[in-house]
Motif scaffolding. Structure first.
Motif, mmCIF file in Angstrom:
data_model
loop_
_atom_site.group_PDB
_atom_site.id
_atom_site.type_symbol
_atom_site.label_atom_id
_atom_site.label_comp_id
_atom_site.label_asym_id
_atom_site.label_seq_id
_atom_site.Cartn_x
_atom_site.Cartn_y
_atom_site.Cartn_z
ATOM 1 N N ASN B 93 0.777 -1.227 0.000
ATOM 2 C CA ASN B 93 0.000 0.000 0.000
ATOM 3 C C ASN B 93 0.816 1.288 0.000
ATOM 4 O O ASN B 93 0.478 2.223 -0.685
ATOM 5 N N ILE B 94 1.858 1.316 0.807
ATOM 6 C CA ILE B 94 2.593 2.562 0.949
ATOM 7 C C ILE B 94 4.039 2.344 0.524
ATOM 8 O O ILE B 94 4.636 1.333 0.852
ATOM 9 N N SER B 95 4.580 3.286 -0.206
ATOM 10 C CA SER B 95 6.021 3.201 -0.443
ATOM 11 C C SER B 95 6.648 4.547 -0.137
ATOM 12 O O SER B 95 5.964 5.561 -0.040
ATOM 13 N N MET B 96 7.944 4.538 0.016
ATOM 14 C CA MET B 96 8.634 5.748 0.454
ATOM 15 C C MET B 96 9.916 5.906 -0.345
ATOM 16 O O MET B 96 10.601 4.947 -0.643
ATOM 17 N N ILE B 97 10.212 7.141 -0.720
ATOM 18 C CA ILE B 97 11.468 7.428 -1.409
ATOM 19 C C ILE B 97 12.342 8.183 -0.426
ATOM 20 O O ILE B 97 11.909 9.172 0.152
ATOM 21 N N SER B 98 13.556 7.723 -0.260
ATOM 22 C CA SER B 98 14.373 8.324 0.793
ATOM 23 C C SER B 98 15.159 9.523 0.274
ATOM 24 O O SER B 98 15.208 9.809 -0.909
#
Lengths: 287, 342
Positions: B93-98
């Protein structure tokens, strides 16, 4: 990975390895000693001398054409026995490293990834106990408690060897766990096993391999020390340490009984250390 | 109550330090609906990243402490979830770009292998994927972020790529499988300005195309102006102002927002602006009142002792500042305007 790429990689590795000529010398010595160990029966002039054999007619002969390293007090060819000792020493190294390295690396990974938890405490304090005892003393103590012989000396050396790998991998894993790519793997929902073995372990491997290559010489030396005090391979099977201690009683008259085994140990360890340096150069990042 | 995609309620995230708890995030409220784009703006160290890390629970649990608050993702509280449920949310559901594209890729594996990992972890449809299909999906994802020659890139190790390419790969990884929410944590910080601009445009195009909700974290108002519909201005762990993008730029209310606006250099302006005096406050011993009060040019007695609540000034524009409450008298405002003119 394609075949051409593999070939390219191998060429790069060979280039990095062979930049230092001593590593190539080391590689030769390593290959030579491995060949000797495998084909001992074929290479040696008197393979029966490695077992129970007595012939007092040819006892205590100085190096000559028939016996290039001389014979011992029972008339056995020292050269033959050296080649056979090589087999014992190398098989011991293989067994010790192939048991202690996986155990040590695995424990180090766990302790490093779960840094600061009870798993870390238990594993690392146990490793510290082993590391705080002088390694040779510990090995001697373990080997002496068990029935003297090749197997117990292998167990003894294995028992004192794993903490070094645990420590090394622990240090790396506990810093790698804070790297972004590990966090990122957690973010994509990777499992614990994936993080341990796919993200962290591969980043530790090159230094583990380097240490292994450099450790071979040390394992041989510890093995020789154990057999010198009579805790390694039992007679009549030859071993470096045992041959030296036997010959030491007849110094300096029968000098060849001591000098040749000692030179053989020095030669092999030197070879493995050069080889280890080469491996380190090879696995270093960058070109 | 209508359902939000993500609903953060009164989130508090504290860090344990030897001096005591550092109250880094102090009661943040934030909502985002499906397909919407919001931005969180604030200076370094104001708790933007910590808030988002709390959402995905990637904080070191021995150092972070969350005394209060709820994070509802589709009405499920993330903070109370079991590890396996959380893992599912992270996978699907959720993704993150650092912030650090170069550090976010494992140096010992090729880009391709790492993208395959992401795909195989988020088994969106249960059809078993073979190598060929995986490669096709990965190549499409790389093509989506405008990197030429994706076949070659798949075989590359991260150190063979430039920073901009790595950041694109990270975006590709984050969007390779359909997600409902993408959290972009200052994706342009490590890059130079031209690449930064490209990355932001790319991000917006992809998010629009895939109907993903976006939370953009940044310290630059210019970036969010182009990218998002609604802006949350954050200061020292508090949301101080929330408004739609146009409204905020037309009518910034909170003194901190105004300060931020003044910091943006203008081509026509005379040199670098004065900026905002002072630093982000001590989180271990925060003031009982408004956290901006030590730096605020309009500070009054009440600001130092009492925390301002979020106040709706107009439709969809809220601000946490006593200047806009009724008790803050007309007289004060007049004094101020005189001061401003002088």
């Amino acid at each position: 990975m394609t075949k051409a790429q593999l070939k390219e990689d191998l060429r790069l590795y060979w280039y990095k390895f062979s930049r230092n000529k001593l590593s190539v010398v080391g590689l030769c010595i390593v290959l030579l000693s491995i060949l000797c160990a495998i084909f001992a029966e074929i290479i040696t002039p008197y393979p029966q001398h490695a077992k129970e054999f007595v012939d007092f007619n040819q006892a205590s002969l100085a190096p000559c054409r028939a016996f290039i390293c001389g014979t011992d007090i029972f008339g056995r060819d020292i050269f033959t026995r050296l080649i056979f000792s090589c087999r014992g020493a190398l098989s011991m190294t293989v067994v010790v490293l192939s048991i202690s390295v996986p155990i040590g690396v695995f424990l180090g990974l766990i302790a490093g990834y779960y840094h600061g938890t009870w798993a870390d405490t238990i594993i690392m304090r146990t490793a510290d106990v082993f590391l705080s005892l002088p390694s040779l003393m510990l090995a001697m103590a373990i080997a002496a408690v068990l029935k003297p012989g090749m197997r117990s000396s292998m167990i003894a050396v294995t028992a004192m060897w794993w903490p070094w790998y645990t420590r090394q991998v622990y240090g790396m894993a506990s810093s790698l766990r804070n790297e972004y790519f590990v966090k990122n793997a957690e973010l994509i929902g990777a499992s614990r096993l994936h993080i341990l073995f796919r993200e962290i372990l591969p980043n530790c491997l090159s230094s583990v391999f380097t240490k292994m290559a450099l450790d071979v010489g040390w394992v041989i030396l510890i093995g020789a020390s154990l057999s010198f005090v009579g805790l390694g391979e039992q007679p009549p099977t030859p071993a470096f340490g045992q041959m030296i201690s036997e010959g030491a009683r007849y110094m300096p008259d029968l000098w060849w009984m001591t000098v040749f085994p000692a030179l053989a140990i020095a030669f092999i360890i030197l070879g493995f250390n050069f080889f280890g340096d080469g491996i380190r150069d090879m696995l270093e990042r960058g070109r | 109550m209508n359902e939000h995609l993500l609903d953060i309620r009164n989130l508090k995230t504290w860090y344990r330090t030897y001096q005591g708890y550092a109250q880094v995030v102090d009661g943040v409220n934030l909502t985002i609906d499906a397909g919407k784009k919001i931005g969180i703006v604030g200076e370094s160290g104001c708790g933007k990243t910590t808030t988002m890390k709390s959402v995905l629970r990637v904080l070191d649990e021995r150092k972070a402490y969350l005394p209060e608050g709820e994070i509802l993702f589709k009405n499920q509280n993330i903070l109370k979830m079991r590890e396996t449920e959380l893992q599912q949310i992270r996978r699907k559901n959720i993704s993150m770009i650092s912030q650090e594209p170069s550090a976010a890729l494992n140096p010992v594996f090729t880009v391709g292998q790492q993208i395959f990992d992401v795909i195989s972890y988020s088994k969106q449809d249960d059809t078993a994927k073979n190598k060929k299909e995986l490669t096709d999906i990965a190549i499409k994802a790389i093509r989506d972020v405008f990197i030429p020659d994706p076949e070659r890139i798949l075989e590359c190790y991260p150190h063979q790529l430039s920073g901009g390419m790595k950041q694109r790969i990270c975006i590709a990884m984050a969007l390779v499988t359909p997600r409902e929410l993408l959290i972009a944590d200052e994706p342009g910080t490590a890059l130079d300005v031209t690449i930064q601009d490209q990355i932001h445009r790319l991000l917006r195009a992809l998010v629009d195309e895939k109907q993903t909700a976006l939370i953009m974290i940044t310290h630059s108002l210019g970036v969010v102006r182009e990218l998002v519909d609604q802006i949350y201005v954050m200061y020292a762990g508090n949301i101080v102002e929330v408004a739609t993008t146009n409204e905020l730029f037309k009518n910034p209310l909170h003194p901190y927002t105004r300060g931020l606006m003044d910091c943006v250099p203008r081509l026509s302006g005379g040199g670098i602006s004065a900026g905002i005096y002072g630093y982000v406050p001590d989180y271990v011993h925060p003031t009982p009142g408004c956290r901006f009060s030590p730096r605020c040019p309009y500070v009054k007695e009440i600001c130092r002792v009492q925390k301002p609540l979020m106040l709706e000034v107009s439709e969809g524009h809220t601000v946490a500042c006593f200047r806009y409450t009724d008790s803050f008298t007309e007289q004060h405002r007049q004094e101020e305007s005189i001061g401003e003119r002088a």
